[in-house]
Design a protein around this motif. Structure first.
Motif, mmCIF file in Angstrom:
data_model
loop_
_atom_site.group_PDB
_atom_site.id
_atom_site.type_symbol
_atom_site.label_atom_id
_atom_site.label_comp_id
_atom_site.label_asym_id
_atom_site.label_seq_id
_atom_site.Cartn_x
_atom_site.Cartn_y
_atom_site.Cartn_z
ATOM 1 N N GLU A 198 -2.467 -2.700 -9.091
ATOM 2 C CA GLU A 198 -2.467 -4.121 -8.998
ATOM 3 C C GLU A 198 -1.421 -4.708 -9.796
ATOM 4 O O GLU A 198 -0.659 -5.655 -9.283
ATOM 5 C CB GLU A 198 -3.770 -4.833 -9.539
ATOM 6 N N GLN A 208 -14.380 1.846 -9.045
ATOM 7 C CA GLN A 208 -13.020 0.966 -9.127
ATOM 8 C C GLN A 208 -12.180 1.410 -8.081
ATOM 9 O O GLN A 208 -11.143 2.067 -8.332
ATOM 10 C CB GLN A 208 -12.660 1.130 -10.669
ATOM 11 N N ASP A 209 -12.231 1.113 -6.838
ATOM 12 C CA ASP A 209 -11.357 1.700 -5.851
ATOM 13 C C ASP A 209 -10.707 0.275 -5.226
ATOM 14 O O ASP A 209 -9.722 0.445 -4.804
ATOM 15 C CB ASP A 209 -12.195 2.068 -4.400
ATOM 16 N N LEU A 210 -11.350 -0.781 -5.030
ATOM 17 C CA LEU A 210 -10.723 -1.910 -4.410
ATOM 18 C C LEU A 210 -9.920 -2.676 -5.567
ATOM 19 O O LEU A 210 -10.464 -2.975 -6.678
ATOM 20 C CB LEU A 210 -11.780 -2.714 -3.964
ATOM 21 N N GLY A 211 -8.804 -3.299 -5.003
ATOM 22 C CA GLY A 211 -8.061 -4.200 -5.876
ATOM 23 C C GLY A 211 -7.240 -5.259 -5.113
ATOM 24 O O GLY A 211 -7.337 -5.059 -3.923
ATOM 25 N N MET A 212 -6.979 -6.182 -5.735
ATOM 26 C CA MET A 212 -5.855 -7.111 -5.057
ATOM 27 C C MET A 212 -4.394 -6.566 -5.225
ATOM 28 O O MET A 212 -3.992 -6.664 -6.414
ATOM 29 C CB MET A 212 -6.228 -8.442 -5.805
ATOM 30 N N LEU A 213 -3.738 -6.334 -4.214
ATOM 31 C CA LEU A 213 -2.497 -5.931 -4.501
ATOM 32 C C LEU A 213 -1.464 -6.834 -3.985
ATOM 33 O O LEU A 213 -1.646 -7.657 -3.062
ATOM 34 C CB LEU A 213 -2.149 -4.798 -3.565
ATOM 35 N N ILE A 236 -6.348 1.725 -9.821
ATOM 36 C CA ILE A 236 -6.407 0.786 -8.882
ATOM 37 C C ILE A 236 -6.042 -0.791 -9.891
ATOM 38 O O ILE A 236 -4.979 -1.431 -9.579
ATOM 39 C CB ILE A 236 -7.596 0.444 -8.269
ATOM 40 N N ARG A 237 -6.290 -0.695 -11.021
ATOM 41 C CA ARG A 237 -5.926 -2.031 -11.972
ATOM 42 C C ARG A 237 -4.597 -1.894 -12.323
ATOM 43 O O ARG A 237 -3.904 -2.772 -12.377
ATOM 44 C CB ARG A 237 -6.789 -1.738 -13.336
ATOM 45 N N GLY A 266 -6.908 -3.900 -1.155
ATOM 46 C CA GLY A 266 -6.807 -2.580 -0.599
ATOM 47 C C GLY A 266 -7.180 -1.372 -1.813
ATOM 48 O O GLY A 266 -7.436 -2.017 -2.709
ATOM 49 N N THR A 267 -6.773 -0.405 -1.444
ATOM 50 C CA THR A 267 -7.212 0.490 -2.313
ATOM 51 C C THR A 267 -5.792 1.355 -2.972
ATOM 52 O O THR A 267 -5.857 2.218 -3.659
ATOM 53 C CB THR A 267 -7.874 1.621 -1.904
ATOM 54 N N TYR A 268 -4.694 0.689 -2.428
ATOM 55 C CA TYR A 268 -3.256 1.231 -2.406
ATOM 56 C C TYR A 268 -3.016 2.698 -2.014
ATOM 57 O O TYR A 268 -2.518 2.902 -0.869
ATOM 58 C CB TYR A 268 -3.101 1.064 -4.061
ATOM 59 N N VAL A 269 -3.524 3.607 -2.705
ATOM 60 C CA VAL A 269 -3.526 4.742 -2.131
ATOM 61 C C VAL A 269 -4.878 5.088 -1.276
ATOM 62 O O VAL A 269 -5.937 4.933 -1.640
ATOM 63 C CB VAL A 269 -3.756 6.156 -3.455
ATOM 64 N N VAL A 309 -13.747 -7.022 -4.497
ATOM 65 C CA VAL A 309 -13.371 -6.207 -5.646
ATOM 66 C C VAL A 309 -14.169 -6.482 -6.720
ATOM 67 O O VAL A 309 -14.488 -5.329 -7.355
ATOM 68 C CB VAL A 309 -11.555 -6.942 -5.983
ATOM 69 N N GLU A 351 -2.887 -8.855 -0.612
ATOM 70 C CA GLU A 351 -4.014 -8.391 0.300
ATOM 71 C C GLU A 351 -5.101 -7.292 -0.588
ATOM 72 O O GLU A 351 -4.576 -6.762 -1.688
ATOM 73 C CB GLU A 351 -3.292 -7.440 1.099
ATOM 74 N N TYR A 410 0.883 -1.176 0.007
ATOM 75 C CA TYR A 410 -0.139 0.037 0.005
ATOM 76 C C TYR A 410 0.850 1.065 -0.092
ATOM 77 O O TYR A 410 1.945 1.138 0.113
ATOM 78 C CB TYR A 410 -0.994 0.173 1.163
ATOM 79 N N HIS A 411 0.459 2.461 -0.131
ATOM 80 C CA HIS A 411 0.873 3.565 -0.437
ATOM 81 C C HIS A 411 1.041 4.507 0.821
ATOM 82 O O HIS A 411 0.106 4.293 1.309
ATOM 83 C CB HIS A 411 0.646 4.237 -1.718
ATOM 84 N N THR A 449 2.024 -3.665 -8.206
ATOM 85 C CA THR A 449 2.484 -4.602 -7.173
ATOM 86 C C THR A 449 2.761 -5.946 -7.191
ATOM 87 O O THR A 449 3.062 -6.431 -6.287
ATOM 88 C CB THR A 449 1.478 -4.388 -5.735
#
Ligand code: SF4
Ligand code: FES
Ligand code: FES
Lengths: 260, 753
Positions: free
Chosen positions: A114, B242-247, A110-111, B256-259, B232, B254, A39-40, A117
């Motif tokens: 993904e 489009q906020d959630l993702g698989m990081l 977010i894509r 999350g939303t990254y940012v 997701v 996990e 995460y950022h 990461t």
């Protein structure tokens, strides 16, 4: 009378103690994941408010990259574009850079996160101008990659994934890069010349001494010869010339298809 | 959801049965001369004893019934294929997955990632079954069923596969069920009881994941996540954010939303329901109650005109949470955040005693007898034409009927519902209903939204439009102020001007309208409040006529209402006689009406406020009559499609409050104009006389459409743009305005939008 049992017991205790010994615990906690945080966290040099765009030269390259994919599948270009952005940025991807890629390929940011990461070759934290990646997979490890890494870290005075004060070097770890026959090896990702002069070179058959020489040559701006560092070897050939396969090999008789 | 317990029971009983009947161990243990010590931990005896499964079953079980009422519709007989599930032949349409085939055959397959309303991910592997001739167990949720397939769900291989998957899932799952809000309704808990092994072999460190901040509604404990990606997929497919993702990947993976960003969706609460574990739970409900202590009451939501089916979970007199109920025609299995989280408003700012404003301007509690006497006297002292009644957004049909009857008997016909505007068209039901019906939107290929922002006005309708767009690539055109849509749309213009252009055939959009097969026109009820609404409505009707929107087999002209009471009020004929009656009113009866502008009410008017919340109108009221809220009474609400549904009381009402219609009934007696109904049946008989469709619960009476009667559009049109009807999605009525959670939402979420 009890001595064998006691002996066994104390040995077992020792084993258990060793299991919890500090060194052991440390190695457990420092279990390395391929990438840093998933995460950022906003920082002055990496936050979504920093404007970022591809350079004009790279915009041309984007056009070329996009032309490889059908126009309704622009998102296929996300990996080459992230790579390009990483080169332009000097070896790492800021959030703004990823957002810029998302805009080009027309998907939600977010894509892109993904993808970025997922792959360990996309760095989301700052790296040096020369990012040195030590192969840590079994063949290289058996041939001494740990020592190579230790030598590098000690020489540069950094920890793994840390950048030297002058910002020139950083050391990371990679998994097998397909040069096991010349193990151990390191890779140098050279971001010092931007995306035009970007190189990604393998230095094979390195020794702790040799890597330091390579580092110093890089620091001076010289270009150490890539490939095997063992003067006795030609590419991945055996040390000191061929020991086998001296002539044209004879085909195995059983493969004589006409005979059967 | 809901699968777990049933599956658990089924397997338990069958497993136990098998132990009792076939296991020799059992006999030996019970026999008194049991020679040795046995560790009797045998969860799946077949695994230990491979030949046990090979024993023939004593007799075939009765033919299976589909799981959870799974429906099979085979449209074309040639599309039907036959597969065998555990030896039973079942007929299913082509294209179904193995998992669906098993459901039809009555076999519940454990699953985590599969959800019937989301795309298939196939990443949890819990649904493994054995298929004959396939070398490995197959993930049934992602495998299409093929003709003649022999599916085995109960073999040692399948069981062992599930057990193995379960062990993997539990590897990194914290064992924190005692402090987990999902406990008791957790798929992982249930399925590990039913299908898991009794021990794990993992002795390493468990991983931990940083919790994410998704806003004031969804609490995250990400270490519990099993990476099923339902959330997701829900966010990107249904909610359209489009906020959630698989990081990340591997064990670092996990959600999350990254940012860091909040989930800005009006449907975000649904991820709480679809998350099979306790990773996403309700923040307001956190640590408040356990689900087994709650009493569930199935009822209707009244925060918008959609009438979503909900279940109110209460403990004692307190509403603890609100969950959606399945209704394929209305809300499927989702509800909006407002519906789900406004319940704390039911506990705050309630009116509990009748109160009279004294000469000092302060309210003083009085008895019902005194209060009603004062109201009756005031009503009698007023000229009939100066008596006005206004019905609020949340009123049920019974109380509206009672108020209308009462005021009629007092000689006045000035009674209307807020939001209907002046001079509403109440004669033809098709003029104020969503004629296509919500589920009918699925067949549409073009939407024209006129002054309507369904995303905030009726999120469930919006979800259906979005679903249609995803399924059929339908197009959306919109006239109104620029707003947020969670799908692509064409913004034609902001005001009625554009509408007239389309009606006159001068707009480029006309060609798409004409080429559409099943166009849908949705007129927002916000237009009702405009002065030029008749012109707008006739312009829309002209468009409908010329775009062939209304045909015998396709009714595409819709009005999207805003409030729960609106449709029923129009059905009951709550149409005022005079438009400006509020300015001349001397006796104003507000039945939960909080959104009327009371500035124009003369200073000497006597204002009665009957309602459940001390909201806006209370400031002007002379007397307060406390009423019960929708969660405390039985009442009929008609939704925007014209579907009548009834609420049921989930909790007792507060203090001395009474049901709305009972108050009016009592008042009528005090006032000497006796209303002839004493119970709910009697008042419903009265409603049957006026609007019989209100008593046909859960059914929609198709409105009759007569296009011929409509006038051509004439008259002036104002240049002003259509307004935004719902300024703040989270606060639209007395209950939501009283809610703390909604206040938090509007503070954090609306701002970021
Ligand atoms: S948070 Fe819940 S729904 Fe989302 S992936 Fe994890 S377990 Fe699945
Ligand atoms: S193990 Fe190092 S290159 Fe293969
Ligand atoms: S339900 Fe089939 S893989 Fe998850």
């Amino acid at each position: 009378m009890f001595s064998p049992a006691v002996g066994r017991l104390s040995r077992r205790l020792l084993e258990i103690r060793q299991l919890f010994a500090p060194s052991q615990v440390k190695s457990l906690s420092s279990r390395s994941f391929s990438t840093a945080l998933n995460y950022h966290i906003d920082s002055p040099d990496n936050n979504p408010d920093i404007p970022w765009d591809f350079t004009d030269a790279n915009k041309e390259r984007i056009k070329e990259i996009l032309s490889h994919y059908p126009s309704n599948y622009k998102q296929s270009a996300v990996i080459p574009l992230l790579d390009l952005a990483q080169q332009q940025q000097g070896g790492w991807l800021t959030v703004s850079a990823m957002n810029a890629v998302a805009k080009v390929v027309e998907v939600a940011p977010i894509r892109v996160y993904e993808v970025a990461t997922f792959y360990s070759m996309f760095n989301r934290t700052k790296v040096g101008k020369y990012h040195l990646l030590v192969c840590g997979t079994t063949p290289c490890m058996i041939r001494g990659s740990r020592e190579i890494e230790d030598a590098l870290l000690k020489h540069l005075g950094v920890k793994r994934n840390e950048v030297t004060k002058d910002g020139i070097f950083s050391v990371g770890e990679m998994e097998c890069m397909g040069c096991c026959v010349n193990a151990p090896m390191i890779t140098v990702a050279d971001y010092s010349k931007g995306s035009e002069g970007y190189t990604y070179n393998y230095y094979e058959d390195v020794t702790p001494k040799r890597v330091i020489e390579i580092v110093e040559m890089l620091r001076k701006g010289e270009a150490p010869s890539v490939g095997t560092q063992n003067p006795q070897r030609i590419k991945s050939g055996p040390e000191g010339g061929n020991t086998t396969l001296h002539g044209e090999p004879k085909p195995p008789p059983c493969r004589d298809l006409d005979a059967c | 959801m809901g699968l777990g317990i049933r599956a658990l029971r089924a397997t338990r009983s069958s497993a136990l049965g098998r132990i009792y009947s076939t296991s020799p161990i059992y006999h030996r243990i019970l026999s008194p001369s049991s020679p040795s010590f046995f560790r009797w931990i045998v969860t799946t005896p077949e695994l230990q004893k491979p030949d046990a499964a090979a024993e023939p079953a004593p007799q075939p079980p009765p033919p299976p019934t589909p799981v959870g009422g799974a429906r099979v519709q085979i449209t074309k007989p040639e599309d039907a294929i036959e597969v065998f599930v555990d030896g039973f032949p079942v007929k299913i349409p082509k294209g179904m997955t193995v998992l669906q085939a098993c459901e039809v055959a009555g076999v519940d397959i454990p699953r985590f990632c599969y959800h019937s309303r989301l795309s298939i991910a196939g990443n949890c592997r819990m649904c493994l079954v054995e298929v004959e001739k396939s070398p490995k167990p197959v993930a049934s949720c992602a495998m299409p069923a093929l003709p003649g397939m022999k599916i085995k769900t109960d073999t040692p291989l399948a069981k062992k596969a599930r057990e193995g998957v379960m062990e993997f899932l539990l590897m990194n799952h914290p064992l924190d069920c005692p402090i987990c809000d999902q406990g008791g309704e957790c798929d992982l808990q249930d399925q590990s009881m039913a299908f898991g092994s009794d021990r794990g072999r993992f002795t390493e460190m468990k991983r931990s994941v940083v919790d994410k901040n998704l806003g004031p509604l969804v609490k995250t404990v990400m270490t519990r996540c099993i990476q099923c990606t339902r959330c997701v997929r829900f966010a990107s497919e249904i909610a359209g954010v489009q906020d959630l993702g698989m990081l990340g990947r591997g064990s670092g993976e996990e959600i999350g939303t990254y940012v860091e960003r909040l989930m800005t969706s009006e449907l975000s609460g649904n991820v709480i329901d679809i998350c099979p574990v306790g990773a996403l739970t309700s923040k307001p409900f956190a640590f408040k109650a356990r689900n087994w202590e709650l009493k569930g009451t199935e009822t209707i939501d009244v925060t918008d005109a959609v009438g979503s089916n909900i279940r109110i979970d209460s403990r004692g007199p307190e509403v603890m949470r609100v969950l959606p109920c399945l209704n394929e025609d209305i809300n499927e299995e989702w509800i909006s955040d407002k519906t789900r989280f406004c319940y704390d408003g039911l506990k705050r700012q309630r009116l509990s005693d009748p109160m009279i404003r004294g000469s000092d301007g302060q309210f003083r509690a009085v008895t019902w007898r005194d209060a009603l006497a004062v109201v009756a006297e005031a009503a009698h002292n007023t000229k009939p034409e100066e008596i006005v009644g206004i019905v609020g957004q949340l009123s049920d049909a019974e109380s509206m009927m009672a108020l209308k009857d009462f005021l009629n008997r007092m000689g006045s016909n000035n009674v209307w519902a807020e939001g209907n505007g002046v001079n509403p068209q109440a004669d033809l039901r098709s003029n104020f209903l969503l004629n296509t019906t919500i589920s009918g939107f699925g067949k549409a290929d073009l939407f024209l939204l006129v002054g309507s922002q369904p995303r905030v006005e009726a999120p469930m309708v919006n979800a259906r439009i979005r679903k249609t767009i995803r399924a059929t690539q339908a197009k959306v055109a919109y006239i109104g102020p620029a707003t947020d849509f969670n799908y692509d749309h064409q913004h034609l213009g902001t005001g009625a001007q554009t509408l007239i252009e389309i009606a006159e055939g001068r707009h480029p959009f006309c060609s798409s309208l004409l080429s559409a097969k099943n166009p849908v026109v949705i007129l927002g009820a916000g237009v009702f409040e405009r002065m030029d609404k008749d012109t707008i409505i006739s312009a829309v009707e002209t468009i409908a006529k010329y775009g062939k929107v209304m045909r015998p087999e396709w009714k595409g002209l819709n009005v999207l209402l805003l409030n729960a009471a609106q449709a029923a009020s129009l059905d009951l004929g709550l149409v005022p006689e005079a438009n400006s009656s509020i300015e001349t009113a001397k006796f104003l009866y507000l039945m939960g009406a909080d959104d009327v502008n009371l500035d124009k009410v003369p200073g000497d008017a006597f204002v009665v406020y009957q309602g459940h919340h001390g909201d806006k109108s209370v400031y002007r009221a002379n007397i307060i009559l406390p009423a019960s809220a929708f969660s405390e009474k039985e009442g009929i609400y008609e939704n925007t499609e014209g579907c009548a549904q009834s609420t049921s009381p989930a909790v007792p009402t507060v203090g001395d409050a009474r049901d709305d219609w009972k108050i009016i009934r009592a008042l009528s007696e005090v006032a000497g104009v006796y209303l002839p109904y004493d119970n709910l049946e009697a008042i419903r008989c009265r409603i049957r006389v006026v609007a019989p469709n209100l008593l046909q619960m859960d059914e929609k009476e198709a409105p009759t459409v007569s296009a011929a009667l409509k006038p051509e559009f004439t008259g002036k049109i104002s240049k002003s743009a259509f307004g935004t009807t719902v300024e703040n999605f989270y606060m639209t009525d007395a209950i939501t305005r009283a809610s703390k959670i909604m206040a938090q939402c509007s503070a954090t979420l609306s701002k970021r939008k």
